[in-house]
Design an enzyme around this catalytic site. Structure first.
Site, short mmCIF file in Angstrom:
data_model
loop_
_atom_site.label_atom_id
_atom_site.label_comp_id
_atom_site.label_asym_id
_atom_site.label_seq_id
_atom_site.Cartn_x
_atom_site.Cartn_y
_atom_site.Cartn_z
N LYS A 73 0.15 14.52 1.06
CA LYS A 73 -1.18 14.80 0.51
C LYS A 73 -1.39 16.30 0.26
O LYS A 73 -2.34 16.71 -0.39
CB LYS A 73 -2.26 14.26 1.45
CG LYS A 73 -2.32 12.71 1.49
CD LYS A 73 -3.35 12.23 2.49
CE LYS A 73 -3.46 10.72 2.62
NZ LYS A 73 -4.29 10.07 1.58
N LYS A 100 -14.81 8.10 -4.81
CA LYS A 100 -16.11 8.41 -4.19
C LYS A 100 -16.63 9.76 -4.66
O LYS A 100 -17.82 9.92 -4.95
CB LYS A 100 -15.99 8.42 -2.67
CG LYS A 100 -15.47 7.13 -2.05
CD LYS A 100 -15.10 7.35 -0.57
CE LYS A 100 -14.21 6.26 -0.05
NZ LYS A 100 -13.58 6.61 1.24
N HIS A 108 0.79 -1.23 0.00
CA HIS A 108 0.00 0.00 0.00
C HIS A 108 0.81 1.27 0.00
O HIS A 108 0.24 2.36 0.00
CB HIS A 108 -0.92 0.04 1.22
CG HIS A 108 -2.13 -0.82 1.08
ND1 HIS A 108 -3.30 -0.38 0.51
CD2 HIS A 108 -2.35 -2.11 1.42
CE1 HIS A 108 -4.19 -1.36 0.52
NE2 HIS A 108 -3.63 -2.42 1.06
N LYS A 125 -9.21 13.81 3.95
CA LYS A 125 -8.33 12.64 3.96
C LYS A 125 -7.38 12.82 5.13
O LYS A 125 -7.38 13.90 5.75
CB LYS A 125 -7.54 12.54 2.65
CG LYS A 125 -6.91 13.88 2.22
CD LYS A 125 -6.16 13.79 0.92
CE LYS A 125 -7.03 13.75 -0.31
NZ LYS A 125 -6.91 12.51 -1.08
N ARG A 126 -6.59 11.79 5.47
CA ARG A 126 -5.63 11.97 6.54
C ARG A 126 -4.74 13.19 6.25
O ARG A 126 -4.44 13.49 5.08
CB ARG A 126 -4.77 10.71 6.69
CG ARG A 126 -5.52 9.57 7.35
CD ARG A 126 -6.03 9.93 8.72
NE ARG A 126 -4.94 10.13 9.65
CZ ARG A 126 -4.47 9.20 10.47
NH1 ARG A 126 -5.03 8.02 10.51
NH2 ARG A 126 -3.45 9.45 11.27
N THR A 129 -8.71 6.45 -2.68
CA THR A 129 -10.05 5.94 -2.97
C THR A 129 -11.07 7.06 -2.77
O THR A 129 -12.16 7.00 -3.34
CB THR A 129 -10.42 4.75 -2.05
OG1 THR A 129 -10.14 5.11 -0.70
CG2 THR A 129 -9.65 3.50 -2.45
C1 LIG Z 1 -12.28 6.97 1.50
C2 LIG Z 1 -11.82 7.33 2.85
C3 LIG Z 1 -10.47 7.58 3.09
C4 LIG Z 1 -9.43 7.55 2.00
O1 LIG Z 1 -9.32 8.82 1.41
P1 LIG Z 1 -8.10 9.22 0.45
O2 LIG Z 1 -8.51 10.53 -0.10
O3 LIG Z 1 -8.04 8.16 -0.60
O4 LIG Z 1 -6.89 9.28 1.29
C5 LIG Z 1 -10.08 7.93 4.36
N1 LIG Z 1 -10.97 8.03 5.36
C6 LIG Z 1 -12.29 7.81 5.17
C7 LIG Z 1 -13.23 7.96 6.30
C8 LIG Z 1 -12.75 7.45 3.91
O5 LIG Z 1 -14.06 7.22 3.74
#
Ligand SMILES: *Cc1c(COP(=O)(O)O)cnc(C)c1O
Length: 821
Positions: free
Chosen positions: A566, A672, A369, A560-561, A668
């Site tokens: 990022k 979404k 990952h 995101k984190r 991911t």
């Molecule tokens: C989808 C999701 C992530 C991943 O987000 P990235 O933008 O791909 O880092 C992290 N936390 C939650 C709660 C998510 O639903």
């Protein structure tokens, strides 16, 4: 046994009629919870609803287990230290096809399903993307009818709950189990002893295999299972998420207690308790604590003992394991499983080393990952050896086999042999978990095309030379049930009206929506859905934070984190530049924007926490400056988790996917957002590249350096200072931040954070700034032309069906696990 099961009476199919559901809910309320309808609180209604739906799920659960058993089928075991599953009620009701009936049943009782739904705690057993992927995969495995178990840890306090106090992140314990968990079933019969430490002695004199040893563990705990059913779409298959908790062998040392040592008497109990208490709140960087290694071994050993017990019970001989079990390692966190499987096969099942290897290696698959060096797990040899002495011997034995082949058969040079070794010999000797996972698996996969390509070229270059067929790609996906149907029923209805229901079972059928992208009437409806979801988010912000935002403004979201790679910092700096420009050219045609941020920072990650504070400091100044005329607003939404994501994803106009190219394995969140009709502003990184290929160049806004260019700049002496001095907007924004314009209470708060950019800027914030700023102005231009905007966003929804985790899981199933035709 089988005959007996099939001859038992089957429960009659349960009713789906709202009237009968309502009666059942009242019955559960009365006899399960002990309340009458008049006295019931919203929590009681939720509990009654979960009980009613749960029974229907259990019927399918038992039927699924029997089916796999009767077919003698191969099972998939997904080992993950994280499962970020979120709330389960809506998922179960919706996948069982009961959403409309349940809504109507509750309405007849004067209860609104959406209100009680929000009382369910969010099971936050994960950090971020990796844990959420595991949750999407569980749902998709049930959906595409793959018999599967997820294995993990039942953390009593999962991920911390984030509050923002005076702009700073504050971490509080998450108590998701405080009111009990109606979804889980304790399985005391599935209990195993897990050892730590102690010593290893020569083979027992009972004639067992030459390669067998006797591990006399110094400490032992019991692992006990809790099972949660995972319902697939249309409720056909229900799989099991089995999470382990730790129990002491001796809950209380009575001698010590009676001697007056009341605390010491509970030592064993506390030690076991700490194993399954917290999820290490790290994402993409290693939590180097001994407790973390203990957790990894604890859940790996319990899971493998469970898998072998089941296999022997059903099929008799451990040597047929690869035909009946596929074990997937979600990153290296469960990689010690390779050594544990070898131990169990040699020491407990008397297989010689080579035979044990011939069982282990074809059974395991490993998913990588991240390529970030600080995130590649390694453990100091002395720690590993003290905690897992038998496993250390096995790691050395595997390494000997590996390195002898590398040297003698493949004639690899010193540098290649050193890179392949399971032991890192630079400085203090360390066990490399990624190399162990690679060597012990028949498949090693990346999670997006670029990432897989970089795996072959960088971290695993030499292992790839040695095993050229092992690395493969499986681009991530997300479940369209949770991330479209459930979080956006309004958009789902609109799509059904336009193109029918095929997309509900085959997400790629969304492409039919392409024909509506330029249809003015459809654009109007698509916009109405988006505005409704923006209203819903605005209401949430007002209720939770007392913040008001304008739902007609462009909603620009980065959730995101929080991590330097990022690049939330790039986004904030750009906001500061925009702020300067709006004030100096107020007569221009600026497009109103709301910039929303959300995400947790690892508690020990200083810069990430400072970036949260900066977002809040900048927000305070900009949001209250009348010169901005309400054209720009910044909001940091606290405690980003799955439930918050379910509100924010559908409300986004713009999706920020701006990582330094080459550093985000896949992402991911990007999928979404696009599925819910947001435009992406992003770099050519991770799955953004494949999203661009699917939606088309005109329907995504790309900026910045490529991964190759980033590598090239880093290699050839990148001088950020020159770049900053050459960019007027960037230089002025940086000097405002570092001189304390946004932190008048502590002028130097950001001096180091910003000063660092001039000298190192590893993440290429300065190098990408101008390109990012220009891309944002292109976004403004598109936004100003409403028809152009919605034609692009409709095409995003239409064209990202390929990023369904059903597609991903089918690829794993066929190409790695061998479980689907
Ligand atoms: C989808 C999701 C992530 C991943 O987000 P990235 O933008 O791909 O880092 C992290 N936390 C939650 C709660 C998510 O639903």
């Amino acid at each position: 046994m089988i005959e007996r099961i099939s001859s038992l009476p089957k429960p009659a199919p349960r009713a789906t009629d709202p009237g009968i559901l309502a009666a059942e809910i009242v019955e559960r309320l009365t006899y399960g919870i002990g309340k009458n309808a008049a006295a019931a609180k919203p929590h009681d209604w939720l509990a009654a609803v979960i009980n009613v739906i749960r029974e229907r799920v259990i019927d399918r659960w038992i039927a699924s287990t029997n089916k796999t058993y009767e077919e003698q089928g191969k099972r998939v075991y997904y080992l993950s230290l994280e499962f970020l599953i979120g709330r389960l009620m809506r998922d179960a009701v919706s996948n069982m096809g009961l959403m409309d009936s349940m809504r109507e049943a509750l309405a007849s009782l004067g209860v609104e399903i959406d209100l009680i739904r929000e009382l369910e705690p969010d099971a936050a057993l994960g950090n971020g993307g990796l844990g959420r992927l595991a949750a999407c995969f569980m749902e998709s495995m049930a959906t595409v009818d793959v018999p599967a178990y997820g294995y993990g840890i039942r953390y009593v306090n999962g991920m911390f709950r984030q509050e923002i106090h005076d702009g700073w992140q504050v971490e509080l314990p998450e108590t998701w189990l405080a009111h009990g968990n109606p979804w889980e079933f304790e399985r005391r019969e599935a209990s195993y002893e897990i050892g730590f430490g102690g010593s290893v002695e020569p083979a027992a004199a009972d004639g067992s295999g030459d390669d067998a040893r006797v591990w006399k563990a110094g400490e032992r705990v019991i692992a006990t299972a809790f099972d949660t059913p995972v319902v697939g779409w249309r409720g056909e298959r229900v799989n099991t998420l089995r999470l382990w908790t730790a129990l002491p062998i001796d809950p209380i040392l009575l001698d010590a207690f009676n001697a007056g040592d009341h605390i010491g008497a509970l030592r064993e109990s506390n030690k076991a308790d700490s194993l399954a208490r917290v999820l290490y709140p790290a994402d993409s960087n290693l939590a180097g604590q001994e407790l973390r290694l203990r957790q990894e071994y604890f859940f790996s050993s319990a899971s493998l003992q469970d898998i072998l017990r089941r296999h022997v019970q059903y099929f008799g001989d451990v040597r047929t394991l690869p035909e009946k079990a596929a074990i997937q390692l979600n990153d290296t966190h469960p990689a010690v499983s390779i050594a544990e499987m070898m131990r169990l096969l040699m020491d407990e099942h008397d297989l010689p080393f080579d035979e044990a290897w011939a069982v282990t290696q074809p059974t395991f698959g490993y998913t990588n990952h991240t390529l970030l060096p600080e995130a590649l797990e390694t453990w100091p040899v002395p720690l590993f050896e003290r905690l897992l002495p038998r496993h250390m011997q096995i790691v050395y034995a595997i390494n000997a086999k590996l390195l002898i082949k590398a040297r003698r058969e493949m004639k690899l040079d010193d540098a290649a042999v050193a890179a392949i070794s399971l032991i890192d010999e630079h400085g203090e000797r360390r066990v490399r978990m990624a190399n162990l996972a690679f060597a012990g698996s028949h498949s090693v996969n990346g999670v997006a095309a670029l990432h897989t390509d970089l795996m072959k070229k960088t971290v695993f270059a030499d292992l790839h030379r040695m095993f050229p067929d092992r690395i493969n790609n499986k681009t991530n996906g997300v479940t369209p049930r949770r991330w479209l149907q459930q979080c956006n029923p309004e958009l789902t209805s609109l799509i059904r009206e336009a193109i029918g229901d095929a997309f509900l079972d085959d997400t790629e059928a969304l492409t039919a929506l392409d024909a509506f992208a330029d249809d003015a009437a459809f654009q109007e409806k698509f916009k109405a859905v988006k505005v409704a979801k923006k209203d819903a988010l605005s209401n949430m912000l007002r209720e939770r934070m007392g913040v008001r935002v304008d739902p007609t403004a462009l909603f620009d979201i980065q959730i995101k984190r929080i991590h330097e790679y990022k690049r939330q910092l790039l986004n904030i700096i750009e906001a500061v530049a925009l702020y300067d420009q709006i004030r100096s050219r107020p007569e221009l045609d600026w497009q109103p924007r709301v910039k929303l941020f959300g995400g947790k920072a690892a508690p020990s990650y200083h810069n990430a926490k400072l970036i949260i504070k900066l977002a809040n400091d900048v927000a305070r100044v900009i949001n209250h400056d009348p010169a901005v005329q309400g054209l720009l607003k910044i909001v940091f939404v606290p405690n980003y988790n799955v439930s918050v994501a379910e509100v924010m994803m559908p409300a986004a106009d713009l999706s920020e996917q701006i990582s330094t190219a080459g550093m985000e394995a896949s992402g991911t969140g990007n999928m979404k957002f696009a599925l819910n009709g947001a435009l992406t502003i992003g770099t050519l990184d991770g799955a953004n590249i494949e999203i661009k290929d699917h939606v088309g160049d005109d329907n995504i806004v790309i900026f910045g350096l490529t991964a190759e260019e980033v590598a090239e700049r880093r290699a050839n002496g990148y001088t950020p200072r020159e770049v900053i001095e050459g960019s007027r907007e960037l230089a002025q924004a940086l000097s405002a931040i570092s001189s304390g314009v946004f932190s008048p209470d502590d002028k130097d708060r950001y001096a180091d954070l910003i000063g660092g950019l001039y000298d190192h800027d590893w993440f290429m914030v300065a190098a990408d700034f101008d390109s990012y700023h220009a891309a944002q102005r292109r976004i403004d231009t598109i936004w100003a032309d409403e028809s152009a905007w919605y034609s692009k966003t409709i095409r995003n929804t239409a064209r990202v069906g390929w990023f369904s985790s059903d597609r991903t899981i089918r690829q794993y199933a066929r190409e790695i696990w061998g479980v689907l035709p």
